[in-house]
Design a protein around this motif. Structure first.
Motif, PDB file in Angstrom:
ATOM      1  N   LEU A  15       8.929   3.769   3.874  1.00  0.00           N
ATOM      2  CA  LEU A  15       8.951   5.061   4.576  1.00  0.00           C
ATOM      3  C   LEU A  15       9.715   4.979   5.886  1.00  0.00           C
ATOM      4  O   LEU A  15      10.472   5.876   6.245  1.00  0.00           O
ATOM      5  CB  LEU A  15       7.508   5.511   4.845  1.00  0.00           C
ATOM      6  N   GLU A  16       9.500   3.858   6.607  1.00  0.00           N
ATOM      7  CA  GLU A  16      10.285   3.655   7.836  1.00  0.00           C
ATOM      8  C   GLU A  16      10.607   2.171   7.937  1.00  0.00           C
ATOM      9  O   GLU A  16      10.124   1.372   7.119  1.00  0.00           O
ATOM     10  CB  GLU A  16       9.530   4.127   9.085  1.00  0.00           C
ATOM     11  N   VAL A  73       1.789  -9.101   6.853  1.00  0.00           N
ATOM     12  CA  VAL A  73       0.838 -10.116   6.408  1.00  0.00           C
ATOM     13  C   VAL A  73       1.527 -11.171   5.549  1.00  0.00           C
ATOM     14  O   VAL A  73       2.239 -10.845   4.604  1.00  0.00           O
ATOM     15  CB  VAL A  73      -0.298  -9.449   5.604  1.00  0.00           C
ATOM     16  N   ALA A 103       0.820  -1.223   0.000  1.00  0.00           N
ATOM     17  CA  ALA A 103       0.000   0.000   0.000  1.00  0.00           C
ATOM     18  C   ALA A 103       0.849   1.267   0.000  1.00  0.00           C
ATOM     19  O   ALA A 103       0.455   2.311  -0.506  1.00  0.00           O
ATOM     20  CB  ALA A 103      -0.938  -0.017   1.212  1.00  0.00           C
ATOM     21  N   GLY A 104       2.075   1.171   0.554  1.00  0.00           N
ATOM     22  CA  GLY A 104       2.927   2.361   0.657  1.00  0.00           C
ATOM     23  C   GLY A 104       3.319   2.950  -0.668  1.00  0.00           C
ATOM     24  O   GLY A 104       3.540   4.165  -0.771  1.00  0.00           O
ATOM     25  N   ARG A 124      -2.259   0.123   7.518  1.00  0.00           N
ATOM     26  CA  ARG A 124      -1.888   0.143   8.933  1.00  0.00           C
ATOM     27  C   ARG A 124      -1.197   1.427   9.380  1.00  0.00           C
ATOM     28  O   ARG A 124      -0.834   1.544  10.534  1.00  0.00           O
ATOM     29  CB  ARG A 124      -1.009  -1.070   9.257  1.00  0.00           C
ATOM     30  N   ALA A 150       0.567   5.322  -1.533  1.00  0.00           N
ATOM     31  CA  ALA A 150       0.183   6.322  -0.507  1.00  0.00           C
ATOM     32  C   ALA A 150       0.283   7.736  -1.073  1.00  0.00           C
ATOM     33  O   ALA A 150      -0.612   8.569  -0.878  1.00  0.00           O
ATOM     34  CB  ALA A 150       1.080   6.170   0.721  1.00  0.00           C
ATOM     35  N   THR A 196      -3.188   3.695   3.152  1.00  0.00           N
ATOM     36  CA  THR A 196      -2.567   2.393   3.430  1.00  0.00           C
ATOM     37  C   THR A 196      -3.465   1.688   4.450  1.00  0.00           C
ATOM     38  O   THR A 196      -4.488   2.231   4.875  1.00  0.00           O
ATOM     39  CB  THR A 196      -1.159   2.589   4.034  1.00  0.00           C
ATOM     40  N   GLN A 229       0.545  -6.469  -3.630  1.00  0.00           N
ATOM     41  CA  GLN A 229      -0.508  -6.798  -2.669  1.00  0.00           C
ATOM     42  C   GLN A 229      -1.661  -5.823  -2.847  1.00  0.00           C
ATOM     43  O   GLN A 229      -2.710  -5.979  -2.235  1.00  0.00           O
ATOM     44  CB  GLN A 229       0.013  -6.696  -1.238  1.00  0.00           C
ATOM     45  N   GLY A 251       7.209  -0.334   0.090  1.00  0.00           N
ATOM     46  CA  GLY A 251       5.978   0.173   0.695  1.00  0.00           C
ATOM     47  C   GLY A 251       5.069  -0.882   1.277  1.00  0.00           C
ATOM     48  O   GLY A 251       3.852  -0.823   1.111  1.00  0.00           O
ATOM     49  N   THR A 252       5.666  -1.863   1.989  1.00  0.00           N
ATOM     50  CA  THR A 252       4.819  -2.839   2.662  1.00  0.00           C
ATOM     51  C   THR A 252       5.312  -3.032   4.087  1.00  0.00           C
ATOM     52  O   THR A 252       6.504  -3.001   4.359  1.00  0.00           O
ATOM     53  CB  THR A 252       4.738  -4.180   1.897  1.00  0.00           C
ATOM     54  N   PHE A 259      -8.913 -12.000   4.345  1.00  0.00           N
ATOM     55  CA  PHE A 259      -8.138 -12.736   5.349  1.00  0.00           C
ATOM     56  C   PHE A 259      -8.693 -14.142   5.474  1.00  0.00           C
ATOM     57  O   PHE A 259      -9.905 -14.338   5.479  1.00  0.00           O
ATOM     58  CB  PHE A 259      -8.183 -12.014   6.686  1.00  0.00           C
ATOM     59  N   HIS A 313      -3.517 -10.194  -4.221  1.00  0.00           N
ATOM     60  CA  HIS A 313      -4.711 -10.005  -3.383  1.00  0.00           C
ATOM     61  C   HIS A 313      -5.923  -9.631  -4.220  1.00  0.00           C
ATOM     62  O   HIS A 313      -6.906  -9.103  -3.693  1.00  0.00           O
ATOM     63  CB  HIS A 313      -4.471  -8.927  -2.327  1.00  0.00           C
ATOM     64  N   GLY A 325      12.476   6.237   3.382  1.00  0.00           N
ATOM     65  CA  GLY A 325      12.096   7.497   2.726  1.00  0.00           C
ATOM     66  C   GLY A 325      10.857   7.258   1.890  1.00  0.00           C
ATOM     67  O   GLY A 325      10.390   6.126   1.753  1.00  0.00           O
ATOM     68  N   PRO A 326      10.290   8.317   1.295  1.00  0.00           N
ATOM     69  CA  PRO A 326       9.087   8.157   0.471  1.00  0.00           C
ATOM     70  C   PRO A 326       9.403   7.454  -0.842  1.00  0.00           C
ATOM     71  O   PRO A 326      10.447   7.693  -1.459  1.00  0.00           O
ATOM     72  CB  PRO A 326       8.608   9.592   0.252  1.00  0.00           C
TER      73      PRO A 326
HETATM   74  N1  APR Z   1       6.649   5.596   0.627  1.00  0.00           N
HETATM   75  C1  APR Z   1       7.098   4.364   0.997  1.00  0.00           C
HETATM   76  N2  APR Z   1       6.520   3.605   1.959  1.00  0.00           N
HETATM   77  C2  APR Z   1       5.410   4.102   2.542  1.00  0.00           C
HETATM   78  C3  APR Z   1       4.872   5.373   2.214  1.00  0.00           C
HETATM   79  C4  APR Z   1       5.544   6.115   1.202  1.00  0.00           C
HETATM   80  N3  APR Z   1       5.112   7.335   0.832  1.00  0.00           N
HETATM   81  N4  APR Z   1       3.782   5.581   3.002  1.00  0.00           N
HETATM   82  C5  APR Z   1       3.646   4.491   3.789  1.00  0.00           C
HETATM   83  N5  APR Z   1       4.634   3.609   3.535  1.00  0.00           N
HETATM   84  C6  APR Z   1       4.879   2.300   4.168  1.00  0.00           C
HETATM   85  C7  APR Z   1       4.538   2.257   5.642  1.00  0.00           C
HETATM   86  O1  APR Z   1       5.703   2.569   6.390  1.00  0.00           O
HETATM   87  C8  APR Z   1       4.141   0.789   5.823  1.00  0.00           C
HETATM   88  O2  APR Z   1       5.275   0.006   6.143  1.00  0.00           O
HETATM   89  O3  APR Z   1       4.005   1.395   3.531  1.00  0.00           O
HETATM   90  C9  APR Z   1       3.636   0.370   4.448  1.00  0.00           C
HETATM   91  C10 APR Z   1       2.123   0.206   4.410  1.00  0.00           C
HETATM   92  O4  APR Z   1       1.844  -0.930   5.191  1.00  0.00           O
HETATM   93  P1  APR Z   1       0.343  -1.468   5.249  1.00  0.00           P
HETATM   94  O5  APR Z   1      -0.569  -0.339   5.460  1.00  0.00           O
HETATM   95  O6  APR Z   1       0.358  -2.628   6.220  1.00  0.00           O
HETATM   96  O7  APR Z   1       0.059  -2.022   3.784  1.00  0.00           O
HETATM   97  P2  APR Z   1       0.555  -3.403   3.210  1.00  0.00           P
HETATM   98  O8  APR Z   1       1.902  -3.755   3.749  1.00  0.00           O
HETATM   99  O9  APR Z   1       0.360  -3.331   1.737  1.00  0.00           O
HETATM  100  O10 APR Z   1      -0.531  -4.447   3.800  1.00  0.00           O
HETATM  101  C11 APR Z   1      -0.384  -5.810   3.336  1.00  0.00           C
HETATM  102  O11 APR Z   1      -2.429  -6.564   4.382  1.00  0.00           O
HETATM  103  O12 APR Z   1      -4.470  -5.812   4.978  1.00  0.00           O
HETATM  104  C12 APR Z   1      -3.816  -6.635   4.088  1.00  0.00           C
HETATM  105  O13 APR Z   1      -4.254  -7.298   1.949  1.00  0.00           O
HETATM  106  C13 APR Z   1      -4.019  -6.158   2.713  1.00  0.00           C
HETATM  107  O14 APR Z   1      -2.508  -5.918   0.921  1.00  0.00           O
HETATM  108  C14 APR Z   1      -2.678  -5.606   2.294  1.00  0.00           C
HETATM  109  C15 APR Z   1      -1.749  -6.426   3.132  1.00  0.00           C
END
Ligand code: APR
Ligand code: NAD
Length: 233
Positions: free
Chosen positions: A202-203, A180, A13-14, A25, A17, A23, A91, A175-176, A151, A109, A217-218
């Motif tokens: 990002l972190e 999961v 999702a990151g 979480r 974003a 995202t 994902q 960006g994940t 899930f 997914h 970083g972004p």
């Molecule tokens: N650049 C890079 N990374 C980013 C940014 C950005 N601008 N913004 C957020 N992130 C990072 C966050 O630090 C986090 O680690 O993206 C990650 C988003 O994590 P989640 O919200 O958990 O998304 P994801 O990892 O895709 O979730 C996995 O879980 O809920 C299920 O199926 C759903 O596909 C999803 C899966």
């Protein structure tokens, strides 16, 4: 990096974003506003199909108004110009990789863009609502649901993903959260099979310690920078 040929990129999702798509979480993320068990599990769908259809209608509408960002475009450029193989495993259920021009994208997914008929197993491109329980265009049964992996359900394309990880020289996660499975375990699979591993996030994530290298970083800064390095720019 000169000897590298086959690259597998996992996105979460990151990467979307900065295109304005929530995202799951991050603070204020999707799950914090909706209970997962109510909108992303088969039990939740059986309990209240209208709530789930409304949730995914909202998500689909939100995604259709968003645009790919510099990170999606950089990956599409790498796919065009890289000397070896590149596979994007996402994902995400948005279609921003494809709209940036990427062609080899696996949606483990599922995708918001399709409706899945649980009566005849047909999948249909779907941009409207599923809220009014429309009939399946193939079998006319009112048994359509979002073509999204919930899930407890098996993610898609796992055979192709494992085959790609076996051949990978480099595995990059973008960006994940590493929260999961099975996606969160791909870095360990790739590493055990001899690939180098890189995380762009990002972190630090729950899986950062498994990577040979992690950069924070972004995505819109880190991904274009990394693609430039790979193409010798
Ligand atoms: N650049 C890079 N990374 C980013 C940014 C950005 N601008 N913004 C957020 N992130 C990072 C966050 O630090 C986090 O680690 O993206 C990650 C988003 O994590 P989640 O919200 O958990 O998304 P994801 O990892 O895709 O979730 C996995 O879980 O809920 C299920 O199926 C759903 O596909 C999803 C899966
Ligand atoms: P899982 O049981 O391995 O889930 C582990 C993680 O997912 C947990 O650490 C938590 O972060 C989250 N999670 C799972 N169930 C949860 C719940 N009831 N409440 C809160 N958080 C929960 O995942 P799984 O059961 O193997 O899911 C199968 C697949 O479905 C996974 O790959 C998952 O990513 C996917 N999925 C996709 C979407 C989507 O909208 N695209 C939504 C949910 C799940």
């Amino acid at each position: 990096m000169a000897h590298l040929r086959n690259i597998v990129v996992l996105t979460g999702a990151g990467i979307s974003a900065e295109s304005g798509i929530d995202t799951f979480r991050d603070g204020g993320g999707l799950w914090e506003r909706h209970r997962v068990e109510d909108v992303a599990t088969p039990e939740g769908f059986a309990r209240d199909p209208e709530l789930v259809q409304r949730f995914y209608d909202m998500r689909r509408a939100a995604v259709l108004t968003k645009q790919p960002n510099a990170a999606h475009h950089a990956l599409a450029r790498l796919e065009r110009e890289w000397r070896g193989e590149l596979l994007i495993v996402t994902q995400n259920v948005d279609d921003l990789h494809q709209r940036a021009g990427a062609r080899r994208v696996l949606h483990m997914h599922g995708t918001h863009l399709n409706a899945w008929c649980t009566a005849c197993d047909a999948r249909h491109r779907w941009s409207g609502t599923l809220f009014d329980n429309p009939p399946c265009p193939a079998c006319d049964t009112r048994a359509l649901r979002p073509d999204v992996v919930w899930f407890g359900e098996m993610p898609y394309e796992m055979d192709r993903i494992h085959a790609a990880l076996r051949d990978a020289d480099l595995f990059v996660s973008i960006g994940t959260s590493g929260a999961v499975y099975p996606a969160a375990g791909f870095v360990q699979d790739a590493s055990a099979l001899g690939a180098r591993t890189l995380e762009l996030n990002l972190e630090r994530s729950e899986g950062s310690h498994w990577f040979d290298e992690t950069r924070q970083g972004p995505a819109t800064r880190l991904v274009p920078q990394w693609v430039e390095e790979m193409l010798g720019g």
